[in-house]
Design a protein around this motif. Structure first.
Motif, short mmCIF file in Angstrom:
data_model
loop_
_atom_site.label_atom_id
_atom_site.label_comp_id
_atom_site.label_asym_id
_atom_site.label_seq_id
_atom_site.Cartn_x
_atom_site.Cartn_y
_atom_site.Cartn_z
N ALA A 53 5.73 10.17 0.62
CA ALA A 53 6.95 9.72 1.30
C ALA A 53 6.62 8.79 2.46
CB ALA A 53 7.74 10.94 1.79
N LYS A 54 5.54 9.07 3.18
CA LYS A 54 5.14 8.21 4.29
C LYS A 54 4.83 6.81 3.80
CE LYS A 54 1.06 8.59 6.32
NZ LYS A 54 -0.05 9.12 7.17
N TRP A 55 4.19 6.70 2.66
CA TRP A 55 3.87 5.39 2.11
C TRP A 55 5.14 4.64 1.73
CZ3 TRP A 55 4.47 2.25 -2.06
CH2 TRP A 55 3.61 1.14 -2.13
N HIS A 56 6.12 5.33 1.13
CA HIS A 56 7.39 4.67 0.80
C HIS A 56 8.03 4.10 2.06
CE1 HIS A 56 7.64 5.73 -3.42
NE2 HIS A 56 7.49 7.02 -3.16
N LEU A 57 8.04 4.89 3.14
CA LEU A 57 8.65 4.43 4.39
C LEU A 57 7.92 3.23 4.96
CD1 LEU A 57 9.29 7.88 6.13
CD2 LEU A 57 10.98 6.44 4.99
N ALA A 58 6.61 3.22 4.84
CA ALA A 58 5.81 2.12 5.38
C ALA A 58 5.87 0.88 4.49
CB ALA A 58 4.36 2.57 5.56
N HIS A 59 5.77 1.08 3.18
CA HIS A 59 5.76 -0.06 2.26
C HIS A 59 7.06 -0.85 2.33
CE1 HIS A 59 5.56 -2.51 -1.34
NE2 HIS A 59 6.64 -1.89 -1.80
N TRP A 62 6.92 -2.86 5.42
CA TRP A 62 6.00 -3.99 5.22
C TRP A 62 6.69 -5.11 4.45
CZ3 TRP A 62 4.61 -5.87 0.43
CH2 TRP A 62 3.60 -6.87 0.42
N PHE A 63 7.52 -4.76 3.46
CA PHE A 63 8.20 -5.77 2.66
C PHE A 63 9.06 -6.66 3.56
CE2 PHE A 63 11.34 -7.63 -0.08
CZ PHE A 63 10.74 -7.77 -1.32
N PHE A 64 9.82 -6.05 4.47
CA PHE A 64 10.66 -6.84 5.37
C PHE A 64 9.83 -7.64 6.36
CE2 PHE A 64 13.84 -3.60 4.09
CZ PHE A 64 14.81 -4.46 3.60
N GLU A 65 8.72 -7.05 6.82
CA GLU A 65 7.87 -7.82 7.72
C GLU A 65 7.26 -9.02 7.01
OE1 GLU A 65 4.32 -7.34 11.01
OE2 GLU A 65 4.31 -5.98 9.30
N ARG A 66 6.76 -8.78 5.80
CA ARG A 66 6.04 -9.84 5.09
C ARG A 66 6.97 -10.92 4.54
NH1 ARG A 66 4.56 -13.55 3.16
NH2 ARG A 66 2.63 -14.10 2.06
N PHE A 67 8.14 -10.54 4.04
CA PHE A 67 9.00 -11.50 3.35
C PHE A 67 10.20 -11.97 4.17
CE2 PHE A 67 6.85 -9.37 -0.23
CZ PHE A 67 6.25 -10.48 -0.80
N VAL A 68 10.41 -11.37 5.34
CA VAL A 68 11.50 -11.82 6.21
C VAL A 68 10.95 -12.26 7.58
CG1 VAL A 68 13.69 -11.22 7.33
CG2 VAL A 68 13.18 -10.35 5.03
N LEU A 69 10.34 -11.34 8.31
CA LEU A 69 9.88 -11.68 9.65
C LEU A 69 8.78 -12.74 9.62
CD1 LEU A 69 9.78 -8.20 11.46
CD2 LEU A 69 11.62 -9.91 11.40
N LEU A 85 -3.00 -1.80 3.57
CA LEU A 85 -2.60 -0.43 3.26
C LEU A 85 -1.27 -0.35 2.54
CD1 LEU A 85 -3.47 1.47 6.58
CD2 LEU A 85 -4.88 1.21 4.52
N PHE A 86 -0.32 -1.21 2.91
CA PHE A 86 1.05 -1.03 2.44
C PHE A 86 1.54 -2.12 1.51
CE2 PHE A 86 1.07 1.20 6.71
CZ PHE A 86 0.82 2.44 6.14
N ASN A 87 0.67 -3.07 1.17
CA ASN A 87 0.96 -3.94 0.04
C ASN A 87 0.91 -3.07 -1.21
OD1 ASN A 87 1.17 -6.01 -1.82
ND2 ASN A 87 -0.76 -7.00 -1.27
N SER A 88 1.78 -3.33 -2.16
CA SER A 88 1.79 -2.52 -3.38
C SER A 88 1.00 -3.20 -4.49
CB SER A 88 3.23 -2.26 -3.83
OG SER A 88 3.95 -3.48 -3.96
N TYR A 89 1.49 -4.35 -4.96
CA TYR A 89 0.83 -5.01 -6.09
C TYR A 89 0.94 -6.53 -6.01
CZ TYR A 89 5.70 -4.56 -7.65
OH TYR A 89 7.07 -4.58 -7.73
N ASP A 111 4.41 9.41 12.72
CA ASP A 111 5.07 8.89 13.92
C ASP A 111 4.83 7.40 14.08
OD1 ASP A 111 6.21 11.29 14.61
OD2 ASP A 111 4.66 11.82 16.09
N GLN A 112 3.62 6.96 13.79
CA GLN A 112 3.33 5.52 13.90
C GLN A 112 4.10 4.71 12.87
OE1 GLN A 112 -1.02 6.14 13.70
NE2 GLN A 112 -1.18 4.92 15.57
N VAL A 113 4.24 5.27 11.66
CA VAL A 113 5.02 4.59 10.63
C VAL A 113 6.48 4.48 11.06
CG1 VAL A 113 5.92 4.82 8.27
CG2 VAL A 113 3.48 5.12 8.72
N LEU A 114 7.01 5.55 11.63
CA LEU A 114 8.41 5.52 12.10
C LEU A 114 8.58 4.51 13.23
CD1 LEU A 114 9.27 9.33 11.97
CD2 LEU A 114 9.88 7.54 10.32
N GLN A 115 7.59 4.40 14.11
CA GLN A 115 7.64 3.39 15.16
C GLN A 115 7.61 1.98 14.55
OE1 GLN A 115 4.33 4.27 17.74
NE2 GLN A 115 5.13 6.29 18.29
#
Length: 433
Positions: A53-59, A62-69, A85-89, A111-115
């Protein structure tokens, strides 16, 4: 040859909320789904096909950071090491941590992932409120929202498998809504031979959102056939088991039979050996005989259909039946998170097609492949769907773990034929007499 032509209009849905509101709501929903989990729960990976579940929350973040921000001038990555770590494929933008080893990522902490999520959300919402995203970044953000909804369903199915794999087999939640309805008799609805329009217009730029694998819209000849008015129930599938369906090699595809023998399949995943109980996200519950059977592989669904002297529908038969139907059903928003029996209330006939949406994904007999003229999304997002078009089979309709409003008649889900941990069931089809 006399062939009717059916235009199959796209299924209509409620208009979407403003993008900033929609973004905030979908992102909050993921946090709510993860909130019953401890940090230890959120780290567990019970099999290679599932993710913590932590990976789902982080990945998804990451998608929004990588493809939007990252489309914005001067963007500084939250943590450059997390890209790996959080790139999928997405191999075109860099290497990724091995999928079967996601459960080893004890750091960063939950906690770091939630931050991380909170910071990315703050920046994305700020850009939306300032109307600072160009058309391409806006398209990628909308894709990211649908992508996150897919991961919301995976979060539920993955944690269900993880908790079932725990010797204590604890419940994900003990306050889920429980409803039941007596399954109506199985009836058949016939359809004449016709040419139908299948798929969705290419996106972006041509109407509502759809994944690239749903386009282009094209015409298909669908032979005369009949579909069952509802999915197969637990009681009906139990009869198949008791009749020796898991011991009759003549009902099974070769690969499915080999897998059934090697893994000792005797009933659907999460059923007990007495065929009286099943493990749910609410813990062990009595098997509801009227609810749609679920957690079947393609091989099990196909074997049952053969036992009934029927078959699985093609994805084109399914979509032709579902086009224009209201998007009503038991989705995740109902907070049941388990299939329920069909109700015929308000139906004009006893052959009306029920539960096309929600409850269980329905296996089809169609292999996952490209439509004629398929074009993947532009750029790195071209890796989203197209490269998985081999060795997988199409499922349609959504499930009790699918967010409401996420699916449509043209939506094509796909999994390997051995997959059992998704909420997958079946609807029978047969050729015209």
């Amino acid at each position: 040859m006399n062939i009717a032509v059916a235009p199959s209009p796209p299924t209509t849905a409620a208009p979407p909320a403003p993008l900033a509101v929609r973004y905030a709501g979908i992102r909050a929903r993921s946090i709510a789904l993860a909130s019953p989990l401890s940090a230890e729960d959120a780290l567990v990976q019970s099999m290679p096909d599932a993710s913590p579940a932590k990976w789902h929350l982080a990945h998804t973040t990451w998608f929004f950071e990588r493809f939007v921000l990252a489309t914005q001038p001067g963007h500084v990555p939250f943590n450059a090491d997390w890209h790996y770590l959080f790139n999928s494929y997405y191999q075109s933008i860099g290497p990724a941590h091995a999928r079967p080893q996601r459960g080893l990522l004890s750091r960063p902490s939950l906690d770091q992932v939630l931050q991380y999520r909170a910071l990315v959300d703050q920046q994305v919402i700020g850009l939306l409120q300032a109307n600072a995203l160009d058309a391409q970044a806006s398209h990628q953000l909308l894709l990211g929202l649908h992508h996150e909804q897919q991961h919301q369903e995976l979060l539920l199915t993955d944690i269900k498998h993880a908790l079932w794999s725990n010797p204590l087999q604890p419940a994900y939640r003990d306050d889920l809504v429980r409803t039941s309805a007596t399954a109506i008799p199985l009836r058949w609805r016939g359809s004449p031979e016709q040419i139908v329009e299948i798929g969705a217009p290419a996106w972006p730029g041509h109407g509502a959102f759809a994944y690239d694998n749903e386009s282009p819209r094209h015409r298909v000849l669908v032979p005369a056939h009949a579909l069952a008015n509802r999915p197969v129930s637990n009681a009906e599938y139990r009869q198949f088991i008791q009749a020796g369906g898991y011991r009759d090699v003549t009902l099974w595809m070769s690969e499915g039979w080999a897998l059934c023998q090697a893994e000792g399949w005797q009933h659907p995943l999460y059923w007990d050996d007495a065929l009286e109980r099943e493990f749910t996200l609410g813990g062990w519950q009595a098997l509801d005989p009227h609810a749609p059977v679920c957690h079947l592989s393609y091989f099990e669904a196909d074997a049952y259909a053969r036992w009934q002297g029927a078959r699985l529908p093609t994805e084109f038969e399914w979509e032709a039946a579902a086009s224009g139907q209201p998007l009503h059903g038991h989705f995740a928003d109902a907070d049941r998170l388990h299939p329920a029996g069909a109700s015929a209330a308000g139906q004009a006939t006893d052959t009306a097609l029920l539960q096309l949406f929600g409850d269980v994904w329905e296996w089809t007999s169609s292999a996952y492949g490209a439509y004629p003229g398929f074009r993947p999304f532009a750029g790195n997002l071209g890796e989203y769907n197209g490269k998985f078009m081999n060795g997988q089979w199409i499922l349609r309709g959504g499930s009790c773990a699918t967010p409401e409003g996420h699916v449509r008649a043209s939506y094509r889900n796909f999994f390997a034929p051995s997959a059992r941990w998704q909420f997958a069931g079946l609807r029978l089809a047969r050729d015209a007499a």
